[in-house]
Design an enzyme around this catalytic site. Structure first.
Site, PDB file in Angstrom:
ATOM      1  N   GLU A  43       2.082 -55.583  62.489  1.00  7.50           N
ATOM      2  CA  GLU A  43       1.026 -54.627  62.125  1.00  7.50           C
ATOM      3  C   GLU A  43       1.668 -53.412  61.471  1.00  7.50           C
ATOM      4  O   GLU A  43       1.075 -52.345  61.385  1.00  7.50           O
ATOM      5  CB  GLU A  43       0.166 -54.249  63.329  1.00  7.50           C
ATOM      6  N   CYS A 102      -1.186 -56.409  68.295  1.00  2.52           N
ATOM      7  CA  CYS A 102       0.004 -56.949  68.971  1.00  2.52           C
ATOM      8  C   CYS A 102      -0.104 -58.437  69.289  1.00  2.52           C
ATOM      9  O   CYS A 102       0.822 -59.023  69.833  1.00  2.52           O
ATOM     10  CB  CYS A 102       0.245 -56.199  70.274  1.00  2.52           C
ATOM     11  N   HIS A 144       1.991 -58.764  77.603  1.00  5.89           N
ATOM     12  CA  HIS A 144       2.242 -57.842  76.495  1.00  5.89           C
ATOM     13  C   HIS A 144       2.555 -56.499  77.151  1.00  5.89           C
ATOM     14  O   HIS A 144       1.834 -56.054  78.054  1.00  5.89           O
ATOM     15  CB  HIS A 144       0.992 -57.737  75.604  1.00  5.89           C
ATOM     16  N   LYS A 189      -0.309 -52.863  86.027  1.00  3.90           N
ATOM     17  CA  LYS A 189      -1.677 -52.455  86.398  1.00  3.90           C
ATOM     18  C   LYS A 189      -2.638 -53.647  86.285  1.00  3.90           C
ATOM     19  O   LYS A 189      -3.448 -53.887  87.168  1.00  3.90           O
ATOM     20  CB  LYS A 189      -2.148 -51.412  85.386  1.00  3.90           C
TER      21      LYS A 189
HETATM   22  P1  HMG Z   1      -2.065 -40.016  78.777  1.00  2.00           P
HETATM   23  O1  HMG Z   1      -3.445 -39.484  78.713  1.00  2.00           O
HETATM   24  O2  HMG Z   1      -0.972 -39.191  78.215  1.00  2.00           O
HETATM   25  O3  HMG Z   1      -1.611 -40.305  80.237  1.00  2.00           O
HETATM   26  O4  HMG Z   1      -2.102 -41.445  78.074  1.00  2.00           O
HETATM   27  P2  HMG Z   1      -2.473 -40.643  81.543  1.00  2.00           P
HETATM   28  O5  HMG Z   1      -3.181 -39.434  81.985  1.00  2.00           O
HETATM   29  O6  HMG Z   1      -3.251 -41.910  81.326  1.00  2.00           O
HETATM   30  O7  HMG Z   1      -1.253 -40.876  82.536  1.00  2.00           O
HETATM   31  C1  HMG Z   1      -0.451 -42.001  82.454  1.00  2.00           C
HETATM   32  C2  HMG Z   1      -0.046 -42.372  83.859  1.00  2.00           C
HETATM   33  O8  HMG Z   1       0.920 -41.434  84.340  1.00  2.00           O
HETATM   34  C3  HMG Z   1      -1.216 -42.320  84.847  1.00  2.00           C
HETATM   35  O9  HMG Z   1      -1.044 -43.411  85.716  1.00  2.00           O
HETATM   36  C4  HMG Z   1      -0.986 -41.003  85.592  1.00  2.00           C
HETATM   37  O10 HMG Z   1      -1.535 -40.974  86.886  1.00  2.00           O
HETATM   38  C5  HMG Z   1       0.524 -40.975  85.642  1.00  2.00           C
HETATM   39  P3  HMG Z   1      -2.309 -44.370  86.023  1.00  2.00           P
HETATM   40  O11 HMG Z   1      -3.365 -43.519  86.563  1.00  2.00           O
HETATM   41  O12 HMG Z   1      -2.715 -44.966  84.678  1.00  2.00           O
HETATM   42  O13 HMG Z   1      -1.771 -45.377  86.977  1.00  2.00           O
HETATM   43  N1  HMG Z   1       1.124 -39.639  85.844  1.00  2.00           N
HETATM   44  C6  HMG Z   1       2.179 -39.415  86.635  1.00  2.00           C
HETATM   45  N2  HMG Z   1       2.898 -40.256  87.416  1.00  2.00           N
HETATM   46  C7  HMG Z   1       3.958 -39.718  88.110  1.00  2.00           C
HETATM   47  N3  HMG Z   1       4.277 -38.393  88.076  1.00  2.00           N
HETATM   48  C8  HMG Z   1       3.574 -37.529  87.318  1.00  2.00           C
HETATM   49  C9  HMG Z   1       2.464 -38.033  86.561  1.00  2.00           C
HETATM   50  N4  HMG Z   1       1.563 -37.469  85.714  1.00  2.00           N
HETATM   51  C10 HMG Z   1       0.743 -38.473  85.290  1.00  2.00           C
HETATM   52  N5  HMG Z   1       3.907 -36.241  87.294  1.00  2.00           N
HETATM   53  C11 HMG Z   1      -1.475 -43.577  77.260  1.00  2.00           C
HETATM   54  C12 HMG Z   1      -1.219 -42.514  78.304  1.00  2.00           C
HETATM   55  C13 HMG Z   1      -0.640 -44.783  77.567  1.00  2.00           C
HETATM   56  C14 HMG Z   1      -2.957 -43.970  77.279  1.00  2.00           C
HETATM   57  C15 HMG Z   1      -1.115 -42.992  75.867  1.00  2.00           C
HETATM   58  O14 HMG Z   1       0.272 -42.811  75.789  1.00  2.00           O
HETATM   59  C16 HMG Z   1      -1.573 -43.868  74.716  1.00  2.00           C
HETATM   60  O15 HMG Z   1      -2.662 -43.692  74.190  1.00  2.00           O
HETATM   61  N6  HMG Z   1      -0.709 -44.851  74.266  1.00  2.00           N
HETATM   62  C17 HMG Z   1      -1.074 -45.775  73.199  1.00  2.00           C
HETATM   63  C18 HMG Z   1      -2.131 -46.788  73.615  1.00  2.00           C
HETATM   64  C19 HMG Z   1      -1.592 -47.830  74.580  1.00  2.00           C
HETATM   65  O16 HMG Z   1      -0.405 -48.061  74.687  1.00  2.00           O
HETATM   66  N7  HMG Z   1      -2.519 -48.541  75.267  1.00  2.00           N
HETATM   67  C20 HMG Z   1      -2.141 -49.637  76.116  1.00  2.00           C
HETATM   68  C21 HMG Z   1      -3.178 -50.749  76.174  1.00  2.00           C
HETATM   69  S1  HMG Z   1      -3.671 -51.269  74.535  1.00  2.00           S
HETATM   70  C22 HMG Z   1      -2.371 -52.291  74.003  1.00  2.00           C
HETATM   71  O17 HMG Z   1      -1.550 -52.693  74.769  1.00  2.00           O
HETATM   72  C23 HMG Z   1      -2.328 -52.602  72.544  1.00  2.00           C
HETATM   73  C24 HMG Z   1      -1.266 -51.842  71.773  1.00  2.00           C
HETATM   74  O18 HMG Z   1       0.014 -52.398  72.048  1.00  2.00           O
HETATM   75  C25 HMG Z   1      -1.567 -51.886  70.278  1.00  2.00           C
HETATM   76  C26 HMG Z   1      -1.778 -53.220  69.599  1.00  2.00           C
HETATM   77  O19 HMG Z   1      -2.338 -54.165  70.137  1.00  2.00           O
HETATM   78  O20 HMG Z   1      -1.409 -53.285  68.420  1.00  2.00           O
HETATM   79  C27 HMG Z   1      -1.201 -50.379  72.144  1.00  2.00           C
END
Ligand code: HMG
Length: 384
Positions: free
Chosen positions: A79, A111, A233, A242
């Site tokens: 991609e 992906c 993935h 998760k």
């Molecule tokens: P965010 O808003 O920065 O973080 O987004 P968050 O608030 O969701 O926190 C992440 C985790 O850290 C949470 O854990 C928090 O609790 C924890 P969860 O509740 O999910 O279990 N946390 C802490 N833990 C320990 N100590 C602390 C602390 N503070 C918070 N102090 C997000 C994170 C991954 C969503 C963002 O980086 C993002 O948008 N990334 C890109 C999208 C992505 O990777 N999505 C994954 C699923 S989609 C997919 O896999 C397809 C993809 O590969 C693309 C494709 O297909 O081409 C992405």
């Protein structure tokens, strides 16, 4: 008919940034990245490594002259394409000196597309007993500096040779795919970086996995204990975990839960130090699992492929006795270990230079035994 993965290898560019340093620079608690997201290092590509050069670097070590004569199709799943028309596989085919009477195409669905490429290869080979297909998954995950997705970037390529009588993993005839129209992550052609709804993307991933697992178990009658391990993935290591936990419910025996969770950790060893490589992430995880987990002959692995948008697929592979001989753990560990650490400032400089196409090879081409091919320059839209 026995068709599957005969050889597999990967390439990760020679630079990384520490997730702890990145978190500090963004004034975020490092544990959010290292525990919450589950990443330790993030691979950073120099301007001289794009999906084509990374694809060649991933494949070149594993292919013999005989393979190059037998390869009848080259599929690049990506991609991060470098051209709207010309398939990246044409240049890869040329650089690898594969025989000229081969098909070359590029496939896209976020992906997920490397899995579509593998299934296409399996069908294509079903009436070509002596032929092989080269599948390359190559991507650069970029969300932008200071963006929400920044800690889930990465870069790298995985190469797989699909053939009859494979020596690593037989692909079983049990795959189930599922498509649903969702705007969780996408990149309109006008945009440099993807548009992401992070929370929705996590939910869509888990929904896809749950829907598929229900359907897959219904159709195949398999259950958790039919598998030694699962591979996901891995956009970040916490994501697969998760999703996995949603099916390791109260009714599942503790010994099964522990066994599968231990194997999951083995499957994300490499991903934790690389980040998201989009199409290659599931297959980097498979290599990590094969090189870090102890299996017995013929054991089965369940694989979950996911691409935003969204398409998911669950399928399984059976290990071929002696598969260990086809792996290269020492070289892979050395490739990951010998990468150069960048400061956050240097990483930002690399990131911006990539956007501006500023080549500066003296700085990038340091002594790196794993980088055999690189992009030197682009003149008149022609790559050198
Ligand atoms: P965010 O808003 O920065 O973080 O987004 P968050 O608030 O969701 O926190 C992440 C985790 O850290 C949470 O854990 C928090 O609790 C924890 P969860 O509740 O999910 O279990 N946390 C802490 N833990 C320990 N100590 C602390 C602390 N503070 C918070 N102090 C997000 C994170 C991954 C969503 C963002 O980086 C993002 O948008 N990334 C890109 C999208 C992505 O990777 N999505 C994954 C699923 S989609 C997919 O896999 C397809 C993809 O590969 C693309 C494709 O297909 O081409 C992405």
């Amino acid at each position: 008919m026995i068709i599957g993965i005969d050889k597999l290898d990967f390439y990760i560019p020679n630079f990384y940034v520490s997730m702890t340093d990145l978190a500090k620079a963004r004034q975020i608690e490092p544990e959010k990245f290292t525990i919450g997201i589950g990443q330790t290092k993030m691979a950073v590509n120099p301007v001289s490594q794009d999906i084509i050069s990374m694809g060649v670097n991933a494949a070149q070590n594993m292919l013999t002259e005989e393979d190059k004569k037998d390869i009848e199709m080259v599929v690049v799943a990506t991609e991060s394409g470098v051209d709207h028309s010309k398939a990246a596989s044409i240049e890869i085919h040329s650089m690898l000196n594969i025989q000229p009477f081969a098909r070359c195409i590029e496939m896209k669905e976020a992906c997920y597309s490397a899995t579509a490429a593998i299934q296409l290869a399996k069908d294509f080979l079903s009436n070509r007993p002596d032929k092989k297909v080269l599948v390359i998954a190559s991507d650069i995950a970029r969300y932008g500096l200071n963006s929400g997705g920044e800690p889930t970037q990465g870069a790298g390529a995985v190469a797989m040779l699909i053939s009859h009588n494979p020596r690593i993993l037989t692909l079983n005839d049990d795959s189930v795919a599922h498509t649903t129209n969702v705007y969780d992550f996408w990149r309109p052609t006008s945009e440099k970086y993807p548009v992401v709804d992070g929370a929705l993307s996590k939910d869509a991933y888990i929904d896809s996995f749950n829907t598929l697992w229900n359907e897959y178990t219904k159709r195949t009658k398999y259950g958790l204990n039919d598998f030694e391990s699962f591979c996901f993935h891995v956009p970040f290591t916490k994501m697969g975990q998760k999703a996995f936990k949603t099916i390791l419910s109260e009714n599942v025996e503790d010994s099964t839960k522990n066994r599968l969770m231990d194997a999951y950790q083995d499957s994300v060893n490499y991903n934790r130090d690389v980040g998201n490589i989009y199409t290659g992430s599931l297959y980097l995880s498979l290599i990590s699992l094969l090189e870090n987990h102890e299996f017995q002959d013929d054991q089965k692995i369940c694989l979950f492929s996911y691409g935003s948008g969204a398409v998911g697929e669950i399928f399984s592979g059976s290990l071929v006795p002696g598969y260990e001989k086809m792996l290269d753990k020492e070289r892979h560990l050395d490739m990951l270990k010998s990468r150069k650490e960048l400061t956050v400032e240097e990483y930002e400089h690399f990131f911006n230079r990539f956007d501006n196409g500023e080549f500066d090879l003296e700085q990038e081409l340091t002594q790196d035994p794993y980088t055999k091919v690189y992009l030197d320059s682009i003149e008149g839209h022609i790559r050198n």
